[in-house]
Design a protein around this motif. Structure first.
Motif, PDB file in Angstrom:
ATOM      1  N   ARG A  19      -7.218 -17.473   8.515  1.00  0.00           N
ATOM      2  CA  ARG A  19      -8.491 -17.853   7.700  1.00  0.00           C
ATOM      3  C   ARG A  19      -8.689 -19.244   7.476  1.00  0.00           C
ATOM      4  O   ARG A  19      -9.672 -19.945   7.539  1.00  0.00           O
ATOM      5  CB  ARG A  19      -8.393 -17.105   6.607  1.00  0.00           C
ATOM      6  CG  ARG A  19      -8.861 -15.591   6.559  1.00  0.00           C
ATOM      7  CD  ARG A  19      -9.214 -15.006   5.381  1.00  0.00           C
ATOM      8  NE  ARG A  19      -9.547 -13.507   5.771  1.00  0.00           N
ATOM      9  CZ  ARG A  19      -9.592 -12.634   4.569  1.00  0.00           C
ATOM     10  NH1 ARG A  19      -9.696 -13.191   3.439  1.00  0.00           N
ATOM     11  NH2 ARG A  19      -9.907 -11.445   5.179  1.00  0.00           N
ATOM     12  N   LEU A  20      -7.436 -19.870   7.064  1.00  0.00           N
ATOM     13  CA  LEU A  20      -7.465 -21.523   6.809  1.00  0.00           C
ATOM     14  C   LEU A  20      -7.970 -22.224   8.032  1.00  0.00           C
ATOM     15  O   LEU A  20      -8.630 -23.107   7.891  1.00  0.00           O
ATOM     16  CB  LEU A  20      -6.215 -21.813   6.173  1.00  0.00           C
ATOM     17  CG  LEU A  20      -5.461 -21.456   4.755  1.00  0.00           C
ATOM     18  CD1 LEU A  20      -4.091 -21.620   4.723  1.00  0.00           C
ATOM     19  CD2 LEU A  20      -6.418 -22.068   3.897  1.00  0.00           C
ATOM     20  N   ALA A  21      -7.491 -21.694   9.197  1.00  0.00           N
ATOM     21  CA  ALA A  21      -7.759 -22.412  10.537  1.00  0.00           C
ATOM     22  C   ALA A  21      -9.324 -22.199  10.585  1.00  0.00           C
ATOM     23  O   ALA A  21      -9.962 -23.262  11.111  1.00  0.00           O
ATOM     24  CB  ALA A  21      -6.897 -22.092  11.486  1.00  0.00           C
ATOM     25  N   THR A  22      -9.700 -21.011  10.342  1.00  0.00           N
ATOM     26  CA  THR A  22     -11.193 -20.817  10.470  1.00  0.00           C
ATOM     27  C   THR A  22     -12.083 -21.872   9.505  1.00  0.00           C
ATOM     28  O   THR A  22     -13.203 -22.265  10.009  1.00  0.00           O
ATOM     29  CB  THR A  22     -11.575 -19.471  10.415  1.00  0.00           C
ATOM     30  OG1 THR A  22     -10.981 -18.722  11.312  1.00  0.00           O
ATOM     31  CG2 THR A  22     -12.943 -19.222  10.744  1.00  0.00           C
ATOM     32  N   PRO A  35       2.777 -15.481  15.484  1.00  0.00           N
ATOM     33  CA  PRO A  35       1.675 -15.499  16.495  1.00  0.00           C
ATOM     34  C   PRO A  35       0.507 -16.201  16.001  1.00  0.00           C
ATOM     35  O   PRO A  35       0.169 -16.214  14.906  1.00  0.00           O
ATOM     36  CB  PRO A  35       1.409 -14.170  16.612  1.00  0.00           C
ATOM     37  CG  PRO A  35       1.956 -13.314  15.500  1.00  0.00           C
ATOM     38  CD  PRO A  35       3.173 -14.308  14.745  1.00  0.00           C
ATOM     39  N   ALA A  36      -0.407 -16.597  17.010  1.00  0.00           N
ATOM     40  CA  ALA A  36      -1.842 -17.191  16.772  1.00  0.00           C
ATOM     41  C   ALA A  36      -2.917 -16.202  16.189  1.00  0.00           C
ATOM     42  O   ALA A  36      -2.753 -15.028  17.225  1.00  0.00           O
ATOM     43  CB  ALA A  36      -2.237 -17.871  17.684  1.00  0.00           C
ATOM     44  N   VAL A  37      -3.533 -16.052  15.281  1.00  0.00           N
ATOM     45  CA  VAL A  37      -4.565 -15.202  14.763  1.00  0.00           C
ATOM     46  C   VAL A  37      -5.755 -15.558  15.406  1.00  0.00           C
ATOM     47  O   VAL A  37      -6.431 -16.910  15.006  1.00  0.00           O
ATOM     48  CB  VAL A  37      -4.319 -14.834  13.283  1.00  0.00           C
ATOM     49  CG1 VAL A  37      -5.670 -14.027  12.919  1.00  0.00           C
ATOM     50  CG2 VAL A  37      -2.996 -14.584  13.068  1.00  0.00           C
ATOM     51  N   PRO A  80     -14.444 -15.053   4.826  1.00  0.00           N
ATOM     52  CA  PRO A  80     -14.678 -16.193   3.506  1.00  0.00           C
ATOM     53  C   PRO A  80     -15.254 -17.328   3.891  1.00  0.00           C
ATOM     54  O   PRO A  80     -14.708 -17.962   5.008  1.00  0.00           O
ATOM     55  CB  PRO A  80     -13.311 -15.970   2.918  1.00  0.00           C
ATOM     56  CG  PRO A  80     -12.546 -14.850   3.522  1.00  0.00           C
ATOM     57  CD  PRO A  80     -13.320 -14.674   4.804  1.00  0.00           C
ATOM     58  N   ALA A  81     -16.079 -18.033   2.941  1.00  0.00           N
ATOM     59  CA  ALA A  81     -16.448 -19.416   3.298  1.00  0.00           C
ATOM     60  C   ALA A  81     -15.113 -20.424   3.513  1.00  0.00           C
ATOM     61  O   ALA A  81     -14.029 -20.244   2.618  1.00  0.00           O
ATOM     62  CB  ALA A  81     -17.473 -19.754   2.163  1.00  0.00           C
TER      63      ALA A  81
END
Length: 81
Positions: A19-22, A35-37, A80-81
């Protein structure tokens, strides 16, 4: 969170990192072996014989590989934003 075992805590960390990366947050040091999400939208069928609105969604799911298997977890109707 205190009742979560190590396996569930690792999944929680993976989802939070994804989520942080997104969200475009700056990356922090990765833990070795994590692992990468990836996030994708998916439409799902409810399975009710009388449902006339299937498929439902789209809903967001997180995907990652764990022990050679593709795993997924429901995230929600929106990210989430």
């Amino acid at each position: 969170m205190r009742s979560l075992d190590e396996h569930d805590l690792r999944r929680l960390v993976m989802l939070a990192r994804g989520r942080l990366a997104t969200a475009g947050a700056p990356a922090f040091d990765d833990l070795p072996g994590e692992p990468a999400v990836r996030y994708r939208q998916r439409e799902v069928r409810c399975g009710k014989a009388t449902c006339t609105r299937c498929p439902h969604g789209p809903y967001w799911y997180a995907y990652w590989r764990e022990d050679g298997k593709l795993r997924s977890r429901y995230v929600g109707k929106s990210l989430p934003a």
